[in-house]
Write an enzyme that holds these catalytic residues in place. Structure first.
Site, PDB file in Angstrom:
ATOM      1  N   LYS A  74      20.467  37.583 109.563  1.00 18.19           N
ATOM      2  CA  LYS A  74      21.117  38.207 110.713  1.00 18.19           C
ATOM      3  C   LYS A  74      20.929  37.391 111.988  1.00 18.19           C
ATOM      4  CE  LYS A  74      20.964  42.874 108.910  1.00 18.19           C
ATOM      5  NZ  LYS A  74      22.385  43.178 109.097  1.00 18.19           N
ATOM      6  N   ASP A  85      10.964  35.957  98.570  1.00 14.49           N
ATOM      7  CA  ASP A  85      10.724  36.021  97.118  1.00 14.49           C
ATOM      8  C   ASP A  85       9.240  36.215  96.814  1.00 14.49           C
ATOM      9  OD1 ASP A  85      11.506  35.963  94.445  1.00 14.49           O
ATOM     10  OD2 ASP A  85      11.273  33.800  94.280  1.00 14.49           O
ATOM     11  N   ARG A 112      12.123  48.877  83.137  1.00 15.07           N
ATOM     12  CA  ARG A 112      11.395  47.657  83.516  1.00 15.07           C
ATOM     13  C   ARG A 112      11.867  47.096  84.853  1.00 15.07           C
ATOM     14  NH1 ARG A 112      12.040  43.190  80.274  1.00 15.07           N
ATOM     15  NH2 ARG A 112      13.756  43.993  79.031  1.00 15.07           N
ATOM     16  N   LYS A 113      12.868  47.733  85.476  1.00 17.05           N
ATOM     17  CA  LYS A 113      13.427  47.185  86.719  1.00 17.05           C
ATOM     18  C   LYS A 113      12.714  47.733  87.957  1.00 17.05           C
ATOM     19  CE  LYS A 113      17.611  48.387  85.500  1.00 17.05           C
ATOM     20  NZ  LYS A 113      19.081  48.580  85.498  1.00 17.05           N
TER      21      LYS A 113
HETATM   22  C1  LIG Z   1       6.123  37.345  89.683  1.00 10.88           C
HETATM   23  C2  LIG Z   1       5.382  36.345  88.932  1.00 10.88           C
HETATM   24  C3  LIG Z   1       3.964  36.510  89.024  1.00 10.88           C
HETATM   25  C4  LIG Z   1       3.126  35.321  88.767  1.00 10.88           C
HETATM   26  C5  LIG Z   1       1.693  35.594  88.666  1.00 10.88           C
HETATM   27  C6  LIG Z   1       0.867  34.857  89.598  1.00 10.88           C
HETATM   28  C7  LIG Z   1      -0.189  35.659  90.231  1.00 10.88           C
HETATM   29  C8  LIG Z   1      -0.524  35.350  91.610  1.00 10.88           C
HETATM   30  C9  LIG Z   1       0.115  34.151  92.169  1.00 10.88           C
HETATM   31  C10 LIG Z   1       1.120  34.360  93.216  1.00 10.88           C
HETATM   32  C11 LIG Z   1       2.521  34.753  92.715  1.00 10.88           C
HETATM   33  C12 LIG Z   1       3.496  34.716  93.766  1.00 10.88           C
HETATM   34  C13 LIG Z   1       4.694  35.545  93.411  1.00 10.88           C
HETATM   35  C14 LIG Z   1       5.802  34.657  93.244  1.00 10.88           C
HETATM   36  C15 LIG Z   1       7.071  35.392  93.070  1.00 10.88           C
HETATM   37  C16 LIG Z   1       8.107  34.439  92.736  1.00 10.88           C
HETATM   38  C17 LIG Z   1       8.897  34.985  91.603  1.00 10.88           C
HETATM   39  C18 LIG Z   1       9.782  33.935  91.061  1.00 10.88           C
HETATM   40  O1  LIG Z   1      10.101  32.973  91.677  1.00 10.88           O
HETATM   41  S1  LIG Z   1      10.350  34.174  89.499  1.00 10.88           S
HETATM   42  C19 LIG Z   1      11.389  32.718  89.249  1.00 10.88           C
HETATM   43  C20 LIG Z   1      12.834  33.018  89.356  1.00 10.88           C
HETATM   44  N1  LIG Z   1      13.255  33.930  88.353  1.00 10.88           N
HETATM   45  C21 LIG Z   1      13.557  33.519  87.101  1.00 10.88           C
HETATM   46  O2  LIG Z   1      13.496  32.357  86.775  1.00 10.88           O
HETATM   47  C22 LIG Z   1      13.939  34.589  86.135  1.00 10.88           C
HETATM   48  C23 LIG Z   1      14.988  34.114  85.139  1.00 10.88           C
HETATM   49  N2  LIG Z   1      15.502  35.245  84.396  1.00 10.88           N
HETATM   50  C24 LIG Z   1      14.848  35.727  83.304  1.00 10.88           C
HETATM   51  O3  LIG Z   1      13.889  35.139  82.821  1.00 10.88           O
HETATM   52  C25 LIG Z   1      15.337  37.009  82.713  1.00 10.88           C
HETATM   53  O4  LIG Z   1      16.673  37.229  83.062  1.00 10.88           O
HETATM   54  C26 LIG Z   1      14.476  38.219  83.183  1.00 10.88           C
HETATM   55  C27 LIG Z   1      13.034  38.055  82.703  1.00 10.88           C
HETATM   56  C28 LIG Z   1      14.521  38.386  84.692  1.00 10.88           C
HETATM   57  C29 LIG Z   1      15.051  39.488  82.541  1.00 10.88           C
HETATM   58  O5  LIG Z   1      15.217  39.241  81.172  1.00 10.88           O
HETATM   59  P1  LIG Z   1      14.856  40.347  80.084  1.00 10.88           P
HETATM   60  O6  LIG Z   1      13.443  40.739  80.174  1.00 10.88           O
HETATM   61  O7  LIG Z   1      15.367  39.809  78.799  1.00 10.88           O
HETATM   62  O8  LIG Z   1      15.710  41.570  80.597  1.00 10.88           O
HETATM   63  P2  LIG Z   1      17.042  42.203  79.970  1.00 10.88           P
HETATM   64  O9  LIG Z   1      18.150  41.216  79.899  1.00 10.88           O
HETATM   65  O10 LIG Z   1      16.654  42.936  78.724  1.00 10.88           O
HETATM   66  O11 LIG Z   1      17.390  43.242  81.135  1.00 10.88           O
HETATM   67  C30 LIG Z   1      16.518  44.294  81.474  1.00 10.88           C
HETATM   68  C31 LIG Z   1      17.237  45.120  82.507  1.00 10.88           C
HETATM   69  O12 LIG Z   1      17.378  44.337  83.715  1.00 10.88           O
HETATM   70  C32 LIG Z   1      18.749  44.211  84.065  1.00 10.88           C
HETATM   71  N3  LIG Z   1      18.957  42.873  84.622  1.00 10.88           N
HETATM   72  C33 LIG Z   1      18.471  41.704  84.163  1.00 10.88           C
HETATM   73  N4  LIG Z   1      18.866  40.695  84.962  1.00 10.88           N
HETATM   74  C34 LIG Z   1      19.606  41.260  85.945  1.00 10.88           C
HETATM   75  C35 LIG Z   1      20.272  40.741  87.085  1.00 10.88           C
HETATM   76  N5  LIG Z   1      20.251  39.450  87.382  1.00 10.88           N
HETATM   77  N6  LIG Z   1      20.934  41.597  87.878  1.00 10.88           N
HETATM   78  C36 LIG Z   1      20.952  42.923  87.622  1.00 10.88           C
HETATM   79  N7  LIG Z   1      20.309  43.475  86.556  1.00 10.88           N
HETATM   80  C37 LIG Z   1      19.667  42.654  85.739  1.00 10.88           C
HETATM   81  C38 LIG Z   1      19.521  44.408  82.763  1.00 10.88           C
HETATM   82  O13 LIG Z   1      20.836  44.832  82.993  1.00 10.88           O
HETATM   83  C39 LIG Z   1      18.652  45.487  82.109  1.00 10.88           C
HETATM   84  O14 LIG Z   1      18.951  46.726  82.703  1.00 10.88           O
HETATM   85  P3  LIG Z   1      19.012  48.081  81.837  1.00 10.88           P
HETATM   86  O15 LIG Z   1      20.017  47.830  80.766  1.00 10.88           O
HETATM   87  O16 LIG Z   1      17.632  48.261  81.263  1.00 10.88           O
HETATM   88  O17 LIG Z   1      19.413  49.149  82.802  1.00 10.88           O
END
Ligand SMILES: CCCCCCCCCCCCCCCCCC(=O)SCCNC(=O)CCNC(=O)[C@H](O)C(C)(C)COP(=O)(O)OP(=O)(O)OC[C@H]1O[C@@H](n2cnc3c(N)ncnc32)[C@H](O)[C@@H]1OP(=O)(O)O
Length: 230
Positions: free
Chosen positions: A175, A152, A196-197
Site C-alpha cells: 500500500k 513469509d 491441514r490448512k
Molecule cells: C514453515 C517451515 C518451518 C521450518 C522449521 C524451522 C524451525 C525454525 C526456523 C525458522 C523458520 C522460519 C519460517 C520460515 C517460513 C518460510 C516458509 C517457506 O518459505 S516454505 C517454502 C515455500 N513453499 C513451498 O515450497 C511449498 C511448495 N508446495 C508444497 O510442497 C505443497 O503444495 C504443500 C506442502 C504446500 C501442500 O501439499 P500437500 O500436503 O500435498 O497438500 P494437498 O495438495 O493435499 O492439499 C491440502 C489442502 O490444501 C489446499 N491447497 C494446497 N495448495 C494450495 C494453494 N496453493 N492454494 C490454495 N489451497 C491449496 C488443497 O486444496 C487442500 O485443501 P482441501 O481439499 O483439504 O480443502
C-alpha cells in the site's frame, strides 16, 4: 512422530535476554555456540530497542514470549526434516548442517534485523523489523521481495507454532513503500483453520501505527508425514 507444537516452540521460545546461546551438535562431534539473533545488537536503532523493551515487558506475565532466532536450525528440527521430508537426492546430511536461514545470513545491520514475539492465546506473532541497507529496491525503499520475505517468515512462524507447515499461497497488497532502515511492526494472526490448512492474516505498520504499509494473507498447509515433498 514429529514433535509436538509445545516441544517445537520450546526450542524457539527464548531464554531470558542476554544469556549466551545454546550449544548444539550439528550431526557431528563439533560443538557450536549459537548466537541468538533475536536480541539487540549495535545496529539496532532507538526505535527498535524501545519496541523490544516494550514487548519484553509484555513477556513478564507470560502472555507473550520472545522467540530466539538462529542462523542454523536446531539439531532436532534438522533431524525431523531430514527423516521426514528432505530428499537425499538433492540435499546431503552434511549440506543440511551447513545450511543457513536466509534472513539471518546477512552481516549485522545490513539485512533483516528483527525479533518476534508470540502470543499463544491470541494465536498472534508480532515481528519488530528494521531493514538494512542491502535490502533496497527502489532507491530509499525496501525491496518488495524483502517485504514478502519478512511476511513469509512471520506468518510462517505463526503457522509453525501450530504444526510443521509450508507456505502454499501468499497474497500481498503493497500500500505504501517502506523507507529503508526504518522500523516497522509486522502483525500476524491465525484467522482460520480447515483441516491441514492454516490461514494467516498480516499487516505491516509504522511504529506510531499511523501508516499502514502492507496487508497480506497467507495459506500454510501442515505437512503430511506420509507424503513426499518432491
Ligand atoms: C514453515 C517451515 C518451518 C521450518 C522449521 C524451522 C524451525 C525454525 C526456523 C525458522 C523458520 C522460519 C519460517 C520460515 C517460513 C518460510 C516458509 C517457506 O518459505 S516454505 C517454502 C515455500 N513453499 C513451498 O515450497 C511449498 C511448495 N508446495 C508444497 O510442497 C505443497 O503444495 C504443500 C506442502 C504446500 C501442500 O501439499 P500437500 O500436503 O500435498 O497438500 P494437498 O495438495 O493435499 O492439499 C491440502 C489442502 O490444501 C489446499 N491447497 C494446497 N495448495 C494450495 C494453494 N496453493 N492454494 C490454495 N489451497 C491449496 C488443497 O486444496 C487442500 O485443501 P482441501 O481439499 O483439504 O480443502
Amino acid at each position: 512422530m514429529l514433535r509436538s507444537c509445545a516441544a517445537r516452540l520450546r526450542t524457539l521460545v527464548a531464554a531470558p535476554a542476554r544469556r549466551p546461546g545454546p550449544v548444539w551438535r550439528l550431526f557431528s562431534s563439533e560443538k557450536v555456540v549459537h548466537k541468538d539473533y533475536g536480541l539487540p545488537n549495535p545496529s539496532w536503532s532507538k526505535d527498535l530497542r524501545l519496541l523490544f523493551d516494550q514487548f519484553m515487558k509484555k513477556c513478564e506475565d507470560g502472555s507473550w514470549k520472545r522467540l530466539s532466532s538462529y542462523r542454523q536450525n536446531p539439531t532436532r528440527v534438522l533431524k525431523d526434516f531430514q527423516t521426514r521430508f528432505v530428499d537425499p537426492r538433492f540435499m546431503k546430511e552434511e549440506q543440511m548442517s551447513k545450511a543457513q536461514q536466509f534472513t539471518r545470513s546477512f552481516e549485522e545491520g545490513l539485512g533483516f534485523e528483527y525479533v518476534m514475539f508470540y502470543n499463544k492465546v491470541e494465536r498472534r506473532m508480532v515481528c519488530l523489523f528494521q531493514s538494512g541497507l542491502h535490502l533496497q529496491g527502489v532507491p530509499g525503499y525496501v525491496h518488495g521481495g524483502a517485504i514478502a520475505t519478512i511476511i513469509d517468515v512471520t506468518t510462517g512462524m505463526c503457522a509453525y507454532a501450530e504444526g510443521v507447515a509450508m507456505t502454499a499461497n501468499l497474497n500481498i497488497d503493497y500500500k505504501k513503500p517502506i523507507p529503508l532502515c526504518s522500523v516497522v511492526v509486522v502483525n500476524c494472526q491465525i484467522s482460520n483453520t480447515e483441516g491441514r490448512k492454516l490461514f494467516v492474516s498480516c499487516s505491516i505498520q509504522s511504529v506510531d501505527e499511523k501508516t499502514l504499509y502492507t496487508e497480506a494473507t497467507a495459506l500454510f498447509v501442515k505437512l503430511d508425514p506420509d507424503k513426499r515433498l518432491t
